[in-house]
Design a protein around this motif. Structure first.
Motif, PDB file in Angstrom:
ATOM      1  N   ILE A 114       0.831  -1.211   0.000  1.00 63.43           N
ATOM      2  CA  ILE A 114       0.000   0.000   0.000  1.00 63.43           C
ATOM      3  C   ILE A 114       0.859   1.253   0.000  1.00 63.43           C
ATOM      4  N   TYR A 115       1.910   1.268   0.823  1.00 59.11           N
ATOM      5  CA  TYR A 115       2.724   2.467   0.987  1.00 59.11           C
ATOM      6  C   TYR A 115       4.028   2.423   0.186  1.00 59.11           C
ATOM      7  N   CYS A 116       4.108   1.524  -0.771  1.00 61.44           N
ATOM      8  CA  CYS A 116       5.238   1.439  -1.703  1.00 61.44           C
ATOM      9  C   CYS A 116       6.587   1.337  -0.997  1.00 61.44           C
ATOM     10  N   CYS A 117       6.629   0.510   0.042  1.00 61.69           N
ATOM     11  CA  CYS A 117       7.885   0.232   0.747  1.00 61.69           C
ATOM     12  C   CYS A 117       8.471  -1.022   0.117  1.00 61.69           C
ATOM     13  N   ALA A 118       9.179  -0.848  -0.980  1.00 67.40           N
ATOM     14  CA  ALA A 118       9.620  -1.973  -1.800  1.00 67.40           C
ATOM     15  C   ALA A 118      10.499  -2.959  -1.040  1.00 67.40           C
ATOM     16  N   GLU A 119      11.430  -2.458  -0.260  1.00 68.82           N
ATOM     17  CA  GLU A 119      12.337  -3.343   0.471  1.00 68.82           C
ATOM     18  C   GLU A 119      11.576  -4.167   1.518  1.00 68.82           C
ATOM     19  N   LEU A 120      10.691  -3.506   2.260  1.00 67.55           N
ATOM     20  CA  LEU A 120       9.882  -4.211   3.259  1.00 67.55           C
ATOM     21  C   LEU A 120       8.954  -5.214   2.590  1.00 67.55           C
ATOM     22  N   HIS A 121       8.383  -4.830   1.459  1.00 74.73           N
ATOM     23  CA  HIS A 121       7.495  -5.715   0.706  1.00 74.73           C
ATOM     24  C   HIS A 121       8.232  -6.993   0.325  1.00 74.73           C
ATOM     25  N   GLN A 122       9.449  -6.835  -0.187  1.00 75.14           N
ATOM     26  CA  GLN A 122      10.251  -7.989  -0.600  1.00 75.14           C
ATOM     27  C   GLN A 122      10.645  -8.848   0.600  1.00 75.14           C
ATOM     28  N   THR A 123      11.031  -8.217   1.698  1.00 76.97           N
ATOM     29  CA  THR A 123      11.429  -8.957   2.905  1.00 76.97           C
ATOM     30  C   THR A 123      10.260  -9.760   3.461  1.00 76.97           C
ATOM     31  N   ALA A 124       9.096  -9.138   3.545  1.00 77.42           N
ATOM     32  CA  ALA A 124       7.908  -9.830   4.061  1.00 77.42           C
ATOM     33  C   ALA A 124       7.508 -10.967   3.126  1.00 77.42           C
ATOM     34  N   TYR A 125       7.627 -10.743   1.831  1.00 81.26           N
ATOM     35  CA  TYR A 125       7.275 -11.771   0.851  1.00 81.26           C
ATOM     36  C   TYR A 125       8.225 -12.964   0.947  1.00 81.26           C
ATOM     37  N   GLN A 126       9.507 -12.688   1.097  1.00 79.25           N
ATOM     38  CA  GLN A 126      10.479 -13.774   1.249  1.00 79.25           C
ATOM     39  C   GLN A 126      10.233 -14.543   2.549  1.00 79.25           C
ATOM     40  N   PHE A 127       9.908 -13.839   3.605  1.00 78.45           N
ATOM     41  CA  PHE A 127       9.582 -14.494   4.876  1.00 78.45           C
ATOM     42  C   PHE A 127       8.375 -15.409   4.691  1.00 78.45           C
ATOM     43  N   LEU A 128       7.359 -14.905   4.010  1.00 81.90           N
ATOM     44  CA  LEU A 128       6.157 -15.693   3.740  1.00 81.90           C
ATOM     45  C   LEU A 128       6.479 -16.935   2.921  1.00 81.90           C
ATOM     46  N   GLN A 129       7.306 -16.801   1.909  1.00 82.23           N
ATOM     47  CA  GLN A 129       7.686 -17.947   1.084  1.00 82.23           C
ATOM     48  C   GLN A 129       8.483 -18.974   1.881  1.00 82.23           C
ATOM     49  N   GLN A 130       9.399 -18.506   2.706  1.00 81.39           N
ATOM     50  CA  GLN A 130      10.247 -19.416   3.478  1.00 81.39           C
ATOM     51  C   GLN A 130       9.476 -20.157   4.561  1.00 81.39           C
ATOM     52  N   HIS A 131       8.441 -19.536   5.090  1.00 81.11           N
ATOM     53  CA  HIS A 131       7.688 -20.111   6.219  1.00 81.11           C
ATOM     54  C   HIS A 131       6.229 -20.391   5.830  1.00 81.11           C
ATOM     55  N   PHE A 132       6.013 -20.684   4.572  1.00 89.29           N
ATOM     56  CA  PHE A 132       4.652 -20.790   4.056  1.00 89.29           C
ATOM     57  C   PHE A 132       3.789 -21.780   4.842  1.00 89.29           C
ATOM     58  N   MET A 133       4.283 -22.963   5.096  1.00 88.17           N
ATOM     59  CA  MET A 133       3.471 -23.982   5.777  1.00 88.17           C
ATOM     60  C   MET A 133       3.084 -23.525   7.182  1.00 88.17           C
ATOM     61  N   GLU A 134       4.022 -22.940   7.915  1.00 91.42           N
ATOM     62  CA  GLU A 134       3.739 -22.462   9.260  1.00 91.42           C
ATOM     63  C   GLU A 134       2.751 -21.301   9.240  1.00 91.42           C
ATOM     64  N   VAL A 135       2.928 -20.386   8.287  1.00 95.65           N
ATOM     65  CA  VAL A 135       2.022 -19.248   8.157  1.00 95.65           C
ATOM     66  C   VAL A 135       0.610 -19.748   7.837  1.00 95.65           C
ATOM     67  N   ALA A 136       0.508 -20.692   6.926  1.00 96.01           N
ATOM     68  CA  ALA A 136      -0.798 -21.229   6.538  1.00 96.01           C
ATOM     69  C   ALA A 136      -1.508 -21.881   7.726  1.00 96.01           C
ATOM     70  N   ARG A 137      -0.736 -22.494   8.605  1.00 95.96           N
ATOM     71  CA  ARG A 137      -1.326 -23.166   9.769  1.00 95.96           C
ATOM     72  C   ARG A 137      -1.654 -22.220  10.914  1.00 95.96           C
ATOM     73  N   THR A 138      -0.881 -21.152  11.083  1.00100.62           N
ATOM     74  CA  THR A 138      -1.018 -20.352  12.300  1.00100.62           C
ATOM     75  C   THR A 138      -1.586 -18.950  12.111  1.00100.62           C
ATOM     76  N   SER A 139      -1.501 -18.395  10.927  1.00 98.75           N
ATOM     77  CA  SER A 139      -1.867 -16.993  10.731  1.00 98.75           C
ATOM     78  C   SER A 139      -3.336 -16.838  10.320  1.00 98.75           C
ATOM     79  N   MET A 140      -4.049 -16.009  11.073  1.00102.71           N
ATOM     80  CA  MET A 140      -5.420 -15.684  10.693  1.00102.71           C
ATOM     81  C   MET A 140      -5.432 -14.831   9.422  1.00102.71           C
ATOM     82  N   GLU A 141      -4.353 -14.095   9.185  1.00 99.44           N
ATOM     83  CA  GLU A 141      -4.247 -13.279   7.979  1.00 99.44           C
ATOM     84  C   GLU A 141      -4.249 -14.138   6.718  1.00 99.44           C
ATOM     85  N   PHE A 142      -3.793 -15.371   6.831  1.00 95.37           N
ATOM     86  CA  PHE A 142      -3.762 -16.269   5.675  1.00 95.37           C
ATOM     87  C   PHE A 142      -5.165 -16.449   5.099  1.00 95.37           C
TER      88      PHE A 142
END
Length: 111
Positions: free
Chosen positions: A62-90
């Motif tokens: 939303i706020y065009c924070c490209a570096e943060l966007h990429q970091t959060a996306y990489q975190f999501l990719q690396q921890h996808f299974m855990e995020v899918a199981r634990t995050s309500m945001e998923f």
């Protein structure tokens, strides 16, 4: 939030918390205070975890924070299974967001 933005402009310091970071980021974006945007982005990156990585990914977009966007996306990719199981945001991902995540070769899943 504008008073916090003004305080930052004059003192180069402001207390960023979990409760005010998104509003502070929005206000800093609105008046284009780049250094404060970076401070908020750095704070959000330091708070990145399984439960909030999707929300931070969305905020960064939303706020065009490209570096943060990429970091959060990489975190999501690396921890996808855990995020899918634990995050309500998923459960709040749009179909297009879910497809974007699933189609990447970098997605870390066992099978």
């Amino acid at each position: 939030m504008m008073s916090l933005n003004l305080k930052y402009v004059y003192t180069y310091s402001v207390l960023i918390t979990v409760d005010n970071v998104e509003s502070l980021l929005a206000a800093a974006d609105h008046v284009n205070i780049i250094r404060l945007l970076q401070c908020c982005s750095d704070f959000l990156e330091s708070q990145l975890c399984l439960e909030n990585c999707i929300g931070i990914w969305n905020i960064a977009n939303i706020y065009c924070c490209a570096e943060l966007h990429q970091t959060a996306y990489q975190f999501l990719q690396q921890h996808f299974m855990e995020v899918a199981r634990t995050s309500m945001e998923f459960l709040e991902l749009t179909l297009s967001q879910l497809c974007e995540i699933l189609e990447k070769d970098e997605l870390n899943v066992r099978q």
